[in-house]
Scaffold this active site. Structure first.
Site, PDB file in Angstrom:
ATOM      1  CG  LEU A 208      55.137  50.305  60.087  1.00  0.00           C
ATOM      2  CD1 LEU A 208      56.597  49.974  59.815  1.00  0.00           C
ATOM      3  CD2 LEU A 208      54.444  50.740  58.799  1.00  0.00           C
ATOM      4  CG  HIS A 209      48.587  46.699  61.625  1.00  0.00           C
ATOM      5  ND1 HIS A 209      48.383  48.033  61.390  1.00  0.00           N
ATOM      6  CD2 HIS A 209      47.470  46.066  61.203  1.00  0.00           C
ATOM      7  CE1 HIS A 209      47.189  48.205  60.862  1.00  0.00           C
ATOM      8  NE2 HIS A 209      46.609  47.025  60.733  1.00  0.00           N
ATOM      9  NE  ARG A 210      46.640  48.529  56.419  1.00  0.00           N
ATOM     10  CZ  ARG A 210      45.446  48.120  56.803  1.00  0.00           C
ATOM     11  NH1 ARG A 210      45.130  46.838  56.666  1.00  0.00           N
ATOM     12  NH2 ARG A 210      44.556  48.956  57.302  1.00  0.00           N
TER      13      ARG A 210
END
Length: 363
Positions: A208-210
């Protein structure tokens, strides 16, 4: 004849590696093209770039613009200034950009301002979500590209709808898959596999990085809770992106079965994906790799620029509501996940097609 190959961030490296390999093979056969590898320095952490150069056999960059950290505008400006100086000192015949990171857009702009033609690898993909910085990068780059190398017929259709002539569109396939297939027998387990008790098909991989998922503590914590509960106690290996780490430090806690690890090198990360029960992600590129490896994939986004991974592959778009995870994971555990197939021309030969077209176009 000299062409520039632009790389700046982790997703780029997987895409340029097979192109460099194909150019080197043609050079050994007295092919006419030579290349200058330009690293913009957009990703400057060795965990995000250095490991990839070593593992994928990418040579040391001929030039490193060393743009470093900053806002997107600061990075874009630094890259444009640095690349413009490079071109003014020694002009190339073509600027080859890949993907949709800031480096891609910035170098395309700098090149066109100096009348250096641009070729875009992975052109034409669209999410329709202007809230994604990558979508803006794609649109700007494709608006000033001369030649478009595409991964799917969907991308071709997007370009035609934008008025791009058929003679400028080349459906060649996916260089990321070239890299994956070329390294499948080299994948290796990370050192922590035994410590975490990971067994084939008995763990999940999470990325996850958004901003919509990780920048606010409340939504991020809710997602992690839903993932922890829905995975039925199985280990969830979570390589933590630097952006994500900032928010994690602000959380009071998260489920015990979510195991935080450092960003993984290419060979180790894809070993984890290959042997996972499923992948939960908000990345685009990972959905392509899971499709080819036949691994179930759940994407925590409302849009995707890679719809073929859904219509053909193993990916499903769940949205960002944590409540969507429970039924999807239940279906997975019940054996109801789709098998999927592999899109056309995702066959490991894309870079060879690109180099052949470049030779034809430039000569």
């Amino acid at each position: 004849m000299l062409i520039d190959i632009i790389a700046g961030a982790r997703p780029n490296f997987m895409k340029i590696a097979p192109i460099i390999k194909a150019l080197e093979a043609r050079k050994a056969e007295s092919g006419p093209l030579r290349y200058r590898l330009v690293h913009t320095g957009q990703h400057y952490d060795p965990r995000m770039s250095g490991d990839f150069f070593e593992q994928l056999g990418i040579p040391e960059p001929d030039v490193n613009l060393e743009v470093g950290s900053g806002t997107q505008a600061e990075q874009a400006a630094g890259i444009m200034i640095g690349y413009e100086k490079l071109l003014l000192g020694e002009r190339s015949a073509l600027c080859l950009v890949v993907g949709d990171v800031t480096s891609t857009m910035a170098c395309a702009i700098a090149a066109q301002k100096l009348h250096v033609p641009v070729a875009h690898v992975e052109a034409g993909i669209r999410s329709g979500d202007w809230g994604m910085p990558e979508e803006i990068n794609r649109m700007v780059t494709d608006a000033i590209t001369n030649w478009f190398f595409t991964t799917s017929e969907i991308a071709n259709a997007n370009l035609r709808a934008a008025g791009v002539g058929e003679e400028r569109i080349f459906f060649v396939g996916n260089t990321m898959i070239d890299t994956l297939l070329g390294n499948m027998d080299r994948l290796r387990p990370p050192a922590f596999v035994e410590e975490l008790g990971l067994e084939a098909g008995g763990y999940f991989v999470l990325t996850l990085h958004r901003p919509s998922n990780v920048d606010a503590t409340g939504p991020f914590a809710a997602l992690l809770t839903a993932i922890g509960e829905g995975t039925r106690g199985l280990p969830v290996v979570f390589p933590v992106h630097p952006r994500t780490a900032k928010t994690l430090r602000e959380l009071p806690g998260f489920p015990e079965n979510i195991k935080l690890v450092d960003p993984q090198p290419y060979l180790e990360f894809n070993w984890l994906v290959k042997h996972a029960k499923a992948v939960i992600t908000d990345s685009g590129g990972i959905t392509e790799e899971t499709t080819v490896m036949g691994v179930p994939c759940m994407t925590l986004r409302t849009t995707t620029e890679r719809p073929e991974t859904i219509s053909i592959g193993t990916n499903e778009l769940l949205g960002t509501d944590p409540a969507s995870l429970a039924p999807a994971l239940e279906r997975l555990f019940d054996g109801g996940w789709k098998k999927g197939g592999i899109p056309e021309k995702w066959d490991g030969k894309t870079a060879v097609r690109i180099v052949a077209e470049l030779e034809r176009l430039l000569f």
